[in-house]
Design a protein around this motif. Structure first.
Motif, PDB file in Angstrom:
ATOM      1  N   GLY A  55       0.792  -1.217   0.000  1.00  0.00           N
ATOM      2  CA  GLY A  55       0.000   0.000   0.000  1.00  0.00           C
ATOM      3  C   GLY A  55       0.825   1.269   0.000  1.00  0.00           C
ATOM      4  N   ARG A  56       0.265   2.324  -0.604  1.00  0.00           N
ATOM      5  CA  ARG A  56       0.964   3.612  -0.695  1.00  0.00           C
ATOM      6  C   ARG A  56       1.095   4.274   0.665  1.00  0.00           C
ATOM      7  N   ARG A  57       0.032   4.245   1.468  1.00  0.00           N
ATOM      8  CA  ARG A  57       0.008   5.008   2.711  1.00  0.00           C
ATOM      9  C   ARG A  57       1.106   4.563   3.663  1.00  0.00           C
ATOM     10  N   ARG A  58       1.181   3.273   3.922  1.00  0.00           N
ATOM     11  CA  ARG A  58       2.162   2.796   4.901  1.00  0.00           C
ATOM     12  C   ARG A  58       3.594   3.072   4.453  1.00  0.00           C
ATOM     13  N   VAL A  59       3.877   2.830   3.189  1.00  0.00           N
ATOM     14  CA  VAL A  59       5.230   3.050   2.686  1.00  0.00           C
ATOM     15  C   VAL A  59       5.603   4.527   2.763  1.00  0.00           C
ATOM     16  N   LEU A  60       4.669   5.389   2.381  1.00  0.00           N
ATOM     17  CA  LEU A  60       4.955   6.818   2.378  1.00  0.00           C
ATOM     18  C   LEU A  60       5.139   7.355   3.790  1.00  0.00           C
ATOM     19  N   LEU A  61       4.317   6.909   4.719  1.00  0.00           N
ATOM     20  CA  LEU A  61       4.460   7.374   6.101  1.00  0.00           C
ATOM     21  C   LEU A  61       5.808   6.963   6.697  1.00  0.00           C
ATOM     22  N   VAL A  62       6.232   5.746   6.421  1.00  0.00           N
ATOM     23  CA  VAL A  62       7.536   5.295   6.911  1.00  0.00           C
ATOM     24  C   VAL A  62       8.656   6.108   6.261  1.00  0.00           C
ATOM     25  N   ALA A  63       8.542   6.366   4.961  1.00  0.00           N
ATOM     26  CA  ALA A  63       9.563   7.145   4.257  1.00  0.00           C
ATOM     27  C   ALA A  63       9.686   8.545   4.856  1.00  0.00           C
TER      28      ALA A  63
ATOM     29  N   PHE B  80      12.880  10.200   6.844  1.00  0.00           N
ATOM     30  CA  PHE B  80      13.438  11.482   6.406  1.00  0.00           C
ATOM     31  C   PHE B  80      13.501  12.480   7.557  1.00  0.00           C
ATOM     32  N   ALA B  81      12.443  12.562   8.343  1.00  0.00           N
ATOM     33  CA  ALA B  81      12.407  13.528   9.438  1.00  0.00           C
ATOM     34  C   ALA B  81      13.497  13.242  10.470  1.00  0.00           C
ATOM     35  N   PHE B  82      13.644  11.983  10.871  1.00  0.00           N
ATOM     36  CA  PHE B  82      14.657  11.643  11.861  1.00  0.00           C
ATOM     37  C   PHE B  82      16.067  11.775  11.271  1.00  0.00           C
ATOM     38  N   ALA B  83      16.225  11.431   9.994  1.00  0.00           N
ATOM     39  CA  ALA B  83      17.531  11.582   9.349  1.00  0.00           C
ATOM     40  C   ALA B  83      17.922  13.060   9.279  1.00  0.00           C
ATOM     41  N   SER B  84      16.958  13.930   9.017  1.00  0.00           N
ATOM     42  CA  SER B  84      17.229  15.365   8.982  1.00  0.00           C
ATOM     43  C   SER B  84      17.670  15.869  10.354  1.00  0.00           C
ATOM     44  N   ALA B  85      17.000  15.371  11.403  1.00  0.00           N
ATOM     45  CA  ALA B  85      17.417  15.734  12.761  1.00  0.00           C
ATOM     46  C   ALA B  85      18.837  15.237  13.025  1.00  0.00           C
ATOM     47  N   GLY B  86      19.152  14.036  12.518  1.00  0.00           N
ATOM     48  CA  GLY B  86      20.508  13.516  12.675  1.00  0.00           C
ATOM     49  C   GLY B  86      21.540  14.393  12.003  1.00  0.00           C
ATOM     50  N   CYS B  87      21.232  14.890  10.791  1.00  0.00           N
ATOM     51  CA  CYS B  87      22.142  15.814  10.108  1.00  0.00           C
ATOM     52  C   CYS B  87      22.316  17.102  10.909  1.00  0.00           C
ATOM     53  N   THR B  88      21.241  17.560  11.509  1.00  0.00           N
ATOM     54  CA  THR B  88      21.276  18.806  12.269  1.00  0.00           C
ATOM     55  C   THR B  88      22.288  18.734  13.410  1.00  0.00           C
TER      56      THR B  88
ATOM     57  N   GLY C  69       9.672  17.675   7.509  1.00  0.00           N
ATOM     58  CA  GLY C  69       9.417  16.241   7.411  1.00  0.00           C
ATOM     59  C   GLY C  69       8.337  15.788   8.376  1.00  0.00           C
ATOM     60  N   PHE C  70       8.431  16.239   9.627  1.00  0.00           N
ATOM     61  CA  PHE C  70       7.398  15.876  10.606  1.00  0.00           C
ATOM     62  C   PHE C  70       6.057  16.511  10.239  1.00  0.00           C
ATOM     63  N   GLY C  71       6.109  17.732   9.671  1.00  0.00           N
ATOM     64  CA  GLY C  71       4.867  18.371   9.230  1.00  0.00           C
ATOM     65  C   GLY C  71       4.198  17.605   8.103  1.00  0.00           C
ATOM     66  N   LEU C  72       4.990  17.162   7.123  1.00  0.00           N
ATOM     67  CA  LEU C  72       4.433  16.362   6.028  1.00  0.00           C
ATOM     68  C   LEU C  72       3.894  15.035   6.538  1.00  0.00           C
ATOM     69  N   LEU C  73       4.591  14.451   7.502  1.00  0.00           N
ATOM     70  CA  LEU C  73       4.124  13.189   8.081  1.00  0.00           C
ATOM     71  C   LEU C  73       2.756  13.379   8.722  1.00  0.00           C
ATOM     72  N   LEU C  74       2.601  14.451   9.469  1.00  0.00           N
ATOM     73  CA  LEU C  74       1.320  14.734  10.122  1.00  0.00           C
ATOM     74  C   LEU C  74       0.234  15.000   9.087  1.00  0.00           C
TER      75      LEU C  74
ATOM     76  N   LEU D 237      27.080  12.296   6.699  1.00  0.00           N
ATOM     77  CA  LEU D 237      26.832  11.632   5.420  1.00  0.00           C
ATOM     78  C   LEU D 237      25.914  10.425   5.580  1.00  0.00           C
ATOM     79  N   PHE D 238      26.035   9.703   6.692  1.00  0.00           N
ATOM     80  CA  PHE D 238      25.137   8.571   6.935  1.00  0.00           C
ATOM     81  C   PHE D 238      23.686   9.048   7.002  1.00  0.00           C
ATOM     82  N   CYS D 239      23.460  10.090   7.772  1.00  0.00           N
ATOM     83  CA  CYS D 239      22.090  10.619   7.900  1.00  0.00           C
ATOM     84  C   CYS D 239      21.627  11.247   6.593  1.00  0.00           C
ATOM     85  N   ARG D 240      22.562  11.858   5.866  1.00  0.00           N
ATOM     86  CA  ARG D 240      22.202  12.459   4.585  1.00  0.00           C
ATOM     87  C   ARG D 240      21.709  11.403   3.604  1.00  0.00           C
TER      88      ARG D 240
END
Length: 405
Positions: free
Chosen positions: A71-79, A83-91, A171-176, A100-103
């Motif tokens: 399904g689209r919904r589950r895959v997209l929500l996980v993606a 992304f949101a947590f990886a962005s926080a990791g880059c921060t 990322g968290f905003g899009l997730l919500l 680079l790992f988080c990127r």
């Protein structure tokens, strides 16, 4: 049969598709500062661009087929969550390795683009999908122009980490937003667990899919060729300033927006292949005109870049038809089609940029650049014509005009 359940609003699809290019180019003004702060060299930190592109190609090959199965919904929500947590990791990255790992994990945002296309096809007929993708593409084209400017402002006043903080918040905003606005849109038949889901190999055995996908790849490839060769040609042949070069490069994006608008207006009234061929004619005509001007001795920068605008205009017209067409060959595999097409575009772009860098000469390279762009656009036209011939020969779209089939 009810084909969809709570399809998302248009603004949700626009934000999902638009944020993908912003995740690539918004932090580009900060590359040098990142290298200094993390005590590394520029070539190492540049993997945040080249490595990211390679990862997005791989991710699309995984996300597309996975969305067809679960399904689209589950895959997209996980993606989006990744992304949101990886962005926080880059921060908060303390060193270049962690950054680079988080990127690389940030590459999951490409699912927003690929799955948005699949969702459009899930919820619209083929011709309606052409029109809607045209409008989405028109709005999405704004992101590459706005992203670097916003990133530069954030870096100037708050430092480079604020750019990735913005990514995390978005990322968290899009997730919500997707949690509340995006229901499952995968065709109902694909949810029937009594029969095995068809594999991606069923899609890649379809010549019609390859006609659409390669038309997209080479159409966008002409744009990659332009981005690679334009800075060299602008400086060596026309002696323009960097400010003028930025303006000239932006014109091709404006052309794409206009083309997307035109595709949106007429997409419901014509076959996708007709739209595709029309876009290819526009691109090839403009480039051929530019070559004729150069051959006649006219070397004005304004006229040269006026001819390249037609590539953006033609791509804006062509891409909605080729995208919708690729996902309509096997509507039950729309996610796989979107993912594979996207991966081909990224891979093709990487190859063509390398070829362009090696072939465009240091001096008087304008003619070579236009010839390479025309070659890519002309090959894309050939694949568009091939797609039209295959549709006519195979009785398409009667076979799969209904996304629920």
């Amino acid at each position: 049969m009810n084909r969809t359940r709570t399809p998302p609003h248009l603004i949700t699809l626009i934000l999902l598709t638009g944020f993908s290019p912003m995740s690539l180019n918004m932090f580009l003004p900060s590359l040098a500062n990142i290298a200094v702060d993390l005590e590394t060299d520029y070539s190492t930190v540049s993997w945040a661009v080249s490595g990211y592109l390679a990862i997005t190609a791989i991710i699309q090959l995984i996300i597309g087929p996975l969305s067809d199965r679960i399904g689209r919904r589950r895959v997209l929500l996980v993606a989006l969550l990744v992304f949101a947590f990886a962005s926080a990791g880059c921060t908060f990255a303390p060193n270049i390795e962690a950054f680079l790992f988080c990127r690389m994990l940030q590459g999951s945002i490409i699912g927003g683009y690929a799955l948005s296309l699949a969702i459009v096809r899930d919820t619209r007929t083929e011709r309606e999908a052409v029109s809607l993708i045209g409008y989405i593409g028109m709005a999405m084209a704004i992101a590459p122009m706005v992203g670097p400017m916003l990133g530069g402002v954030l870096d100037t006043f708050f430092g480079w980490r604020s750019v990735f903080g913005f990514y995390a918040a978005a990322g968290f905003g899009l997730l919500l937003l997707c949690w509340f606005d995006l229901g499952e849109t995968r065709p109902q038949r694909a949810t029937d667990t009594s029969t095995p889901a068809p594999g991606t190999t069923a899609l890649i055995r379809e010549p019609l899919f390859w006609a659409y996908a390669l038309c997209s790849t080479l159409s966008v490839g002409a744009f990659y060729i332009f981005l690679t060769g334009a800075p060299l040609v602008a400086q060596s042949t026309f002696n323009v300033t960097t400010a003028e070069l930025g303006l000239y490069i932006g014109t091709i994006t404006v052309g794409f927006m206009i083309g997307g608008f035109l595709a949106g207006r007429v997409g419901q009234h014509f076959e996708p292949t007709t739209i595709m061929i029309a876009g290819r004619v526009v691109a090839c005509t403009g480039l051929a005109g530019g070559l004729l001007l150069l051959a006649s001795g006219i070397t004005s920068a304004e006229l040269f870049f006026a001819s390249t605008i037609f590539v953006g205009l033609g791509n804006g017209i062509t891409m909605p038809g080729s995208n919708a067409g690729a996902m309509s060959v096997r509507p039950d595999l729309a996610g796989s089609a979107a993912g594979l097409s996207g991966a081909l575009i990224v891979s093709g772009g990487a190859v063509l940029t390398t070829v362009t860098g090696n072939l465009v000469p240091q001096t008087n390279g304008g003619q070579t650049l236009l010839m390479l762009m025309l070659a890519a656009s002309g090959l894309a036209m050939a694949f568009a014509v091939w797609a039209a011939w295959l549709r006519k020969k195979g009785g398409y779209p009667a076979r799969s005009s209904d996304p629920s089939l």
